[in-house]
Design an enzyme around this catalytic site. Sequence first.
Site, PDB file in Angstrom:
ATOM      1  CB  THR A  10      21.970  24.478 -23.517  1.00 21.10           C
ATOM      2  OG1 THR A  10      21.392  25.222 -22.549  1.00 21.10           O
ATOM      3  CG2 THR A  10      22.518  25.568 -24.392  1.00 21.10           C
ATOM      4  NE  ARG A 101       2.452  18.609 -20.946  1.00 23.53           N
ATOM      5  CZ  ARG A 101       3.404  17.900 -19.997  1.00 23.53           C
ATOM      6  NH1 ARG A 101       3.209  17.090 -18.914  1.00 23.53           N
ATOM      7  NH2 ARG A 101       4.572  17.809 -20.546  1.00 23.53           N
ATOM      8  CB  CYS A 129       8.078  11.839 -21.840  1.00 21.02           C
ATOM      9  SG  CYS A 129       8.140  11.918 -20.022  1.00 21.02           S
ATOM     10  CD  GLN A 156       7.714   7.798 -16.069  1.00 23.48           C
ATOM     11  OE1 GLN A 156       6.744   7.375 -15.657  1.00 23.48           O
ATOM     12  NE2 GLN A 156       8.405   9.036 -16.065  1.00 23.48           N
ATOM     13  CB  SER A 159      16.458  11.293 -20.075  1.00 18.40           C
ATOM     14  OG  SER A 159      15.391  10.195 -20.447  1.00 18.40           O
ATOM     15  CE  LYS A 215       3.195  16.641 -14.842  1.00 20.54           C
ATOM     16  NZ  LYS A 215       4.535  16.888 -15.223  1.00 20.54           N
ATOM     17  CG  HIS A 245       9.941   7.047 -19.878  1.00 18.54           C
ATOM     18  ND1 HIS A 245      11.253   7.615 -19.572  1.00 18.54           N
ATOM     19  CD2 HIS A 245       8.962   8.331 -19.449  1.00 18.54           C
ATOM     20  CE1 HIS A 245      11.227   8.567 -18.765  1.00 18.54           C
ATOM     21  NE2 HIS A 245      10.187   9.267 -18.914  1.00 18.54           N
ATOM     22  CD  GLN A 319      12.429  11.535 -21.291  1.00 20.38           C
ATOM     23  OE1 GLN A 319      13.586  12.049 -21.274  1.00 20.38           O
ATOM     24  NE2 GLN A 319      11.222  12.106 -20.877  1.00 20.38           N
TER      25      GLN A 319
HETATM   26  N1  HSE Z   1       7.882  13.750 -16.178  1.00 22.88           N
HETATM   27  C1  HSE Z   1       8.598  12.820 -16.957  1.00 22.88           C
HETATM   28  C2  HSE Z   1       9.527  12.191 -16.146  1.00 22.88           C
HETATM   29  C3  HSE Z   1       9.320  13.540 -18.215  1.00 22.88           C
HETATM   30  O1  HSE Z   1      10.067  12.576 -15.107  1.00 22.88           O
HETATM   31  O2  HSE Z   1       9.918  10.826 -16.605  1.00 22.88           O
HETATM   32  C4  HSE Z   1       8.191  13.807 -19.288  1.00 22.88           C
HETATM   33  O3  HSE Z   1       8.413  14.850 -20.033  1.00 22.88           O
END
Ligand code: HSE
Length: 337
Positions: A10, A101, A129, A156, A159, A215, A245, A319
Amino acid sequence: AVTVGVVGATGAVGKEIVDCLNKSSLDVSKLRIFGSSRSAGSTRDAGKFGEVPVELFDVAAARECDVVFLAVSGDFALEHAKAISEGDDGAVVIDNSSAFRYDKDIPLVVPEINGECTKGAKLIANPNCTTAIGLMALYPLHKLFKLKRVIMSTYQAASGAGQPGMDELQEGTRAVLSGEREVAENKIFAHPLPFNVIPHIDKFQENGYTKEEMKVTWECRKICGLPDDFPVSCTAVRIPTYRAHSETIIVETEEPVDIEAARKAFEEAPGIKLMDDTANEIYPMPLTATGQYDVEVGRIRKSLVFGDNGLEFFVVGDQLLRGAALNAVLVAEEMAK
Ligand code: HSE
């Protein structure tokens, strides 16, 4: 044929996983959706799979599936992923969180780059992402010209913080435009996102970078098999777009870059759509990349900083798709080959 389970169907990513499964070549005989006690008992419209009941999540039930997608928190994944996947009769788990990861024994996979790492694996990590989107363009370049250094600036979308982030952007924008508030309220983001730009995603680290930025560094190295000290530097910024993004990427390369060869490599690489015709004002944008499987690449030019051994370009990807759901479903397709 496989039985597939989705945990977190969901949420923003979970919904897209169900959508990607509808379009996937994966032969799914049954789709099961697992949720918390809040959603269990309700049903979800799952397209060609019909109205699917939401079952209360339970490890034993998840283990009955062949493949389980986890689109939930890292804490949930840490608690349950191994229990779902362990043993010969456990399910293959594809986890979208960052929980595994950086674990040396767990493959971190972008199928077009290191799909072979999925062989025999029971637990697979889906990348962040931002990394997955950037690597779609970086990897073809690396193969041709060997990367030496990478500098990235990202823009970014809301979402990235899931459905609550998207809701906060929408409601905040409406409240400001209607005059109901002068400045939007914020709970999800560190500051109000409407009409703003926030150079802060996830927690600050001791070295001054955020975790989101690190990351990108860690994951680029692991997925491309680069050394542990390979230089990748990222500034990650939240902007008030909805679900795609954008990334400025600047690379220094070991070999001199032939721009036409780079453009051709982008054109031929799977998962990329070249949008690079400045004379006609064609370049990547969230407006055009949203809802698309391909990552758009454009604004390709020789670097004024790195000269012949460099390239600058702009990348935009949805993304929720390439950066999450689509990548996870492609991993499952790769494993079914
Ligand atoms: N951490 C990323 C963001 C989402 O906050 O845009 C990546 O899955």
